[in-house]
Write a protein that holds these residues in place. Sequence first.
Motif, PDB file in Angstrom:
ATOM      1  N   ALA A  74      46.606  35.944  57.302  1.00 35.17           N
ATOM      2  CA  ALA A  74      45.962  35.962  58.346  1.00 35.17           C
ATOM      3  C   ALA A  74      44.654  36.057  57.877  1.00 35.17           C
ATOM      4  O   ALA A  74      43.735  35.783  58.886  1.00 35.17           O
ATOM      5  CB  ALA A  74      47.433  36.872  59.628  1.00 35.17           C
ATOM      6  N   SER A 118      59.778  38.274  62.478  1.00 32.35           N
ATOM      7  CA  SER A 118      58.150  38.466  63.181  1.00 32.35           C
ATOM      8  C   SER A 118      56.951  39.447  63.356  1.00 32.35           C
ATOM      9  O   SER A 118      58.192  40.559  64.071  1.00 32.35           O
ATOM     10  CB  SER A 118      57.333  37.826  64.257  1.00 32.35           C
ATOM     11  N   ARG A 171      54.694  36.263  62.663  1.00 30.88           N
ATOM     12  CA  ARG A 171      53.428  36.718  61.456  1.00 30.88           C
ATOM     13  C   ARG A 171      54.772  37.760  60.327  1.00 30.88           C
ATOM     14  O   ARG A 171      55.484  38.607  60.871  1.00 30.88           O
ATOM     15  CB  ARG A 171      52.576  37.405  61.814  1.00 30.88           C
ATOM     16  N   TRP A 219      45.973  35.503  63.683  1.00 32.87           N
ATOM     17  CA  TRP A 219      47.416  36.749  63.774  1.00 32.87           C
ATOM     18  C   TRP A 219      48.528  36.308  63.243  1.00 32.87           C
ATOM     19  O   TRP A 219      49.321  36.459  62.378  1.00 32.87           O
ATOM     20  CB  TRP A 219      47.767  37.314  65.122  1.00 32.87           C
ATOM     21  N   THR A 220      48.666  34.647  63.241  1.00 28.39           N
ATOM     22  CA  THR A 220      49.330  34.142  62.199  1.00 28.39           C
ATOM     23  C   THR A 220      49.761  33.656  60.461  1.00 28.39           C
ATOM     24  O   THR A 220      48.783  33.519  60.080  1.00 28.39           O
ATOM     25  CB  THR A 220      50.538  32.786  62.776  1.00 28.39           C
TER      26      THR A 220
END
Length: 209
Positions: free
Chosen positions: A30, A73, A20, A36-37
């Motif tokens: 997202a 991330s 992310r 979330w990604t």
Amino acid sequence: MTPISELENALRTGDIVFTRIPGFPFRQIADATGTWTNHVGIVVGFNSAGAVVAESRVPLSRRTRFANFVRRSADGRVAVLRLPRPLSDAEILRLGQAIRCRLGRLYDTGFNLRSRRQFCSRFVREVLQESTGTEIGEITTFRELLERNRGADLRLWKMWYFGNIPWERTTVTPESLYTSPSLNVVFDGTVRRQGRSRSISQPRSEHIR
């Protein structure tokens, strides 16, 4: 949390790594897809420094050390998915060839599947398909994507596209790769550099999605 080094030891060529990216417009990607990604790369091999991930990123597609890839991330959130079988030697060779053909290409900030540029989910989808024949991810239009996720802030998308969202443009999202039934979960959680580890081979249903 799992140490990055432990996760890296479990990787194999062809694994798909999801992260992310915290910046705009990636947070909106997202949000628009309800997950979330918003970024994805693929493990292309290993060298003396460890695993190497190929990715399409700003400004150019490139190879990146796995440890550096996942450290970008937000909150250490990472997932690793893979095909249910190891890649053959011939597939690994084709994987490398497919990646080399795409290295150094400009990033497509318009997320256009028909562009001569690249973006991350398109990069991974096409590389895996060319090397293994397996299609992952769903091709969709912006209209279909945003109608499925009515909570997305259209004002931000209108601003990104200078007031005119390309509703009929086709694209493919990290979320559609992440939820592909053709892939198995190796890891889905958070990572850290040091500390006690936990299992990294739980079934998909036991992971936070």
